[in-house]
Design a protein around this motif. Structure first.
Motif, PDB file in Angstrom:
ATOM      1  N   ASN A 271       0.839  -1.192   0.000  1.00  0.00           N
ATOM      2  CA  ASN A 271       0.000   0.000   0.000  1.00  0.00           C
ATOM      3  C   ASN A 271       0.873   1.240   0.000  1.00  0.00           C
ATOM      4  N   GLN A 272       0.255   2.385  -0.266  1.00  0.00           N
ATOM      5  CA  GLN A 272       0.979   3.650  -0.249  1.00  0.00           C
ATOM      6  C   GLN A 272       1.276   4.050   1.195  1.00  0.00           C
ATOM      7  N   LEU A 273       2.445   4.640   1.389  1.00  0.00           N
ATOM      8  CA  LEU A 273       2.842   5.034   2.737  1.00  0.00           C
ATOM      9  C   LEU A 273       1.922   6.111   3.313  1.00  0.00           C
ATOM     10  N   CYS A 274       1.326   6.927   2.443  1.00  0.00           N
ATOM     11  CA  CYS A 274       0.421   7.963   2.940  1.00  0.00           C
ATOM     12  C   CYS A 274      -0.832   7.359   3.552  1.00  0.00           C
ATOM     13  N   HIS A 275      -1.186   6.131   3.155  1.00  0.00           N
ATOM     14  CA  HIS A 275      -2.345   5.439   3.721  1.00  0.00           C
ATOM     15  C   HIS A 275      -1.961   4.603   4.945  1.00  0.00           C
ATOM     16  N   ILE A 276      -0.743   4.095   4.952  1.00  0.00           N
ATOM     17  CA  ILE A 276      -0.297   3.267   6.083  1.00  0.00           C
ATOM     18  C   ILE A 276       0.018   4.142   7.299  1.00  0.00           C
ATOM     19  N   PHE A 277       0.599   5.322   7.038  1.00  0.00           N
ATOM     20  CA  PHE A 277       0.998   6.222   8.132  1.00  0.00           C
ATOM     21  C   PHE A 277       0.353   7.602   7.923  1.00  0.00           C
ATOM     22  N   PRO A 278      -0.947   7.695   8.054  1.00  0.00           N
ATOM     23  CA  PRO A 278      -1.642   8.963   7.756  1.00  0.00           C
ATOM     24  C   PRO A 278      -1.266  10.120   8.678  1.00  0.00           C
ATOM     25  N   ARG A 279      -0.966   9.824   9.959  1.00  0.00           N
ATOM     26  CA  ARG A 279      -0.642  10.906  10.878  1.00  0.00           C
ATOM     27  C   ARG A 279       0.722  11.521  10.566  1.00  0.00           C
ATOM     28  N   VAL A 280       1.661  10.702  10.136  1.00  0.00           N
ATOM     29  CA  VAL A 280       2.973  11.225   9.737  1.00  0.00           C
ATOM     30  C   VAL A 280       2.856  11.970   8.408  1.00  0.00           C
ATOM     31  N   TYR A 281       2.051  11.425   7.513  1.00  0.00           N
ATOM     32  CA  TYR A 281       1.844  12.072   6.208  1.00  0.00           C
ATOM     33  C   TYR A 281       1.224  13.460   6.384  1.00  0.00           C
ATOM     34  N   ALA A 282       0.382  13.626   7.398  1.00  0.00           N
ATOM     35  CA  ALA A 282      -0.242  14.926   7.657  1.00  0.00           C
ATOM     36  C   ALA A 282       0.791  15.973   8.056  1.00  0.00           C
ATOM     37  N   LEU A 283       1.929  15.532   8.582  1.00  0.00           N
ATOM     38  CA  LEU A 283       2.991  16.464   8.972  1.00  0.00           C
ATOM     39  C   LEU A 283       3.847  16.892   7.783  1.00  0.00           C
TER      40      LEU A 283
END
Length: 357
Positions: A271-283
């Motif tokens: 899967n895409q990392l933005c979906h696996i780690f959404p809280r980090v992606y928000a930063l």
């Protein structure tokens, strides 16, 4: 902008409809004739006006001394401008299949000979049109009936004992079949080949045209305008809804990391990392950054703030554990097809899925 297309001895000139443009094209062709010694037969050439009144096209054609072409028409053996979703649009293809089957072939050939003919001639006859258009299921059924009757040696409406079931004939050899493959599976495999060429970005003229019109995202194809590309993309998504996810077998093999987006491409895991780690992606402030940019620099420099405790800190730790073993190389990133050992897409890989229409 495309001004011309050449294929063997066939040439197509494309431009804005105007008397000045048409006059200049005729002058260019005349200069070519004088310099090469090859005379252009204008009387056999065709003029096609897209969105131009028929009367205007006829008048211009008479002035130039050429013929008028109107849609739909055949170009290089493929129908252009017609509605290929209509059953009657495939009458010519079905007629060609029937013309390949004379009665003496059916009666004189052994079952092995009929199988060979089935795989070679009957399997390749409609392949040109099937590689561009989604074939209606009723047409696919009619084509399968023609092949089935020929293989069993049946004439007309006669009946005959069948020693091998048709699904067994269509099944791949790995599954105990005869490896003929259904027209349905062949059609879908040929259509997906265009998807593969698009996502693997082969930088061909075809890719650049599709990219400039529809963009880079398959899911963003305009739903309100009918196009050949839209019908291909929608068919792939339709198969996905039936549990056949062909896109999941397209993966990125990271080399130097410059052509792969860190957050939005599936380059590590399923899967895409933005979906696996959404809280980090928000930063993240550089959401389109490449793998090379993230791994070669300080990972958190592009964050709008430091991660705080709780979920953010936990996801950041998990992300670091996932990417720490990754080592970039000097090779270029490339897309791979995980159903083949060499990583290249092959139509036979999808045909062996035994997709049933």
């Amino acid at each position: 902008m495309i001004s011309h297309l050449f294929y063997a001895d066939d040439a197509v000139f494309i431009g804005e409809w105007s008397d000045n443009n048409l006059t200049r094209i005729m002058q260019i062709l005349h200069c070519f004739s004088l310099s090469s010694g090859l005379k252009i037969n204008i009387s056999k050439s065709h003029l096609l006006g897209v969105g131009v009144p028929r009367e205007s096209a006829n008048t211009t054609a008479r002035r130039l001394g050429c013929l008028v072409m109107s849609a739909p028409f055949k170009y290089l053996g493929v129908m252009v401008g017609g509605n290929m979703a209509l059953v009657k649009s495939w009458d010519d293809v079905i007629g060609k299949l029937n013309s390949r089957l004379s009665k003496w072939k059916r009666n004189s050939l052994s079952i092995g000979g009929r199988l060979t003919l089935l795989k070679s001639v009957l399997g390749s006859t409609p392949i040109y049109s099937m590689s561009l258009y989604k074939v209606p299921k009723s047409v696919l059924h009619s084509m399968e009936v023609i092949r089935r009757k020929f293989f069993y040696g049946v004439n007309g409406d006669d009946t005959k004992i069948t020693w091998v079931s048709w699904p067994k004939v269509l099944a791949a050899k790995e599954y105990g079949g005869l490896g003929v493959s259904s027209f349905y599976a062949l059609n879908r495999a040929l259509l997906f080949k265009w998807i593969w060429r698009f996502i693997s970005q082969d930088n061909s003229l075809w890719f650049r045209v599709i990219f400039s019109i529809h963009g880079s995202n398959l899911s963003s194809v305009d739903a309100f305008h009918t196009s050949l590309w839209k019908s291909i993309v929608w068919e792939v998504f339709s198969l996905n809804s039936q549990g056949i996810d062909l896109l999941s077998h397209c993966r990125i093999r990271v080399g130097n990391g410059y052509r792969t987006r860190f957050w939005k491409d599936k380059w590590i895991g399923d899967n895409q990392l933005c979906h696996i780690f959404p809280r980090v992606y928000a930063l993240e402030t550089a959401k389109e950054s490449s793998v090379a940019e993230k791994l070669n620099g300080s990972f958190s420099d592009s964050f709008r703030r430091n991660a705080r405790g709780g979920v953010e800190e936990h996801q950041l730790a998990q992300l670091r554990l996932l990417i720490d073993p990754v080592i970039l190389s000097s090779s270029v990133d490339r897309w791979v097809w995980d159903l083949s050992s060499d990583g290249d897409f092959h139509v036979k890989d999808i045909r062996n899925f035994e997709v049933i229409g």
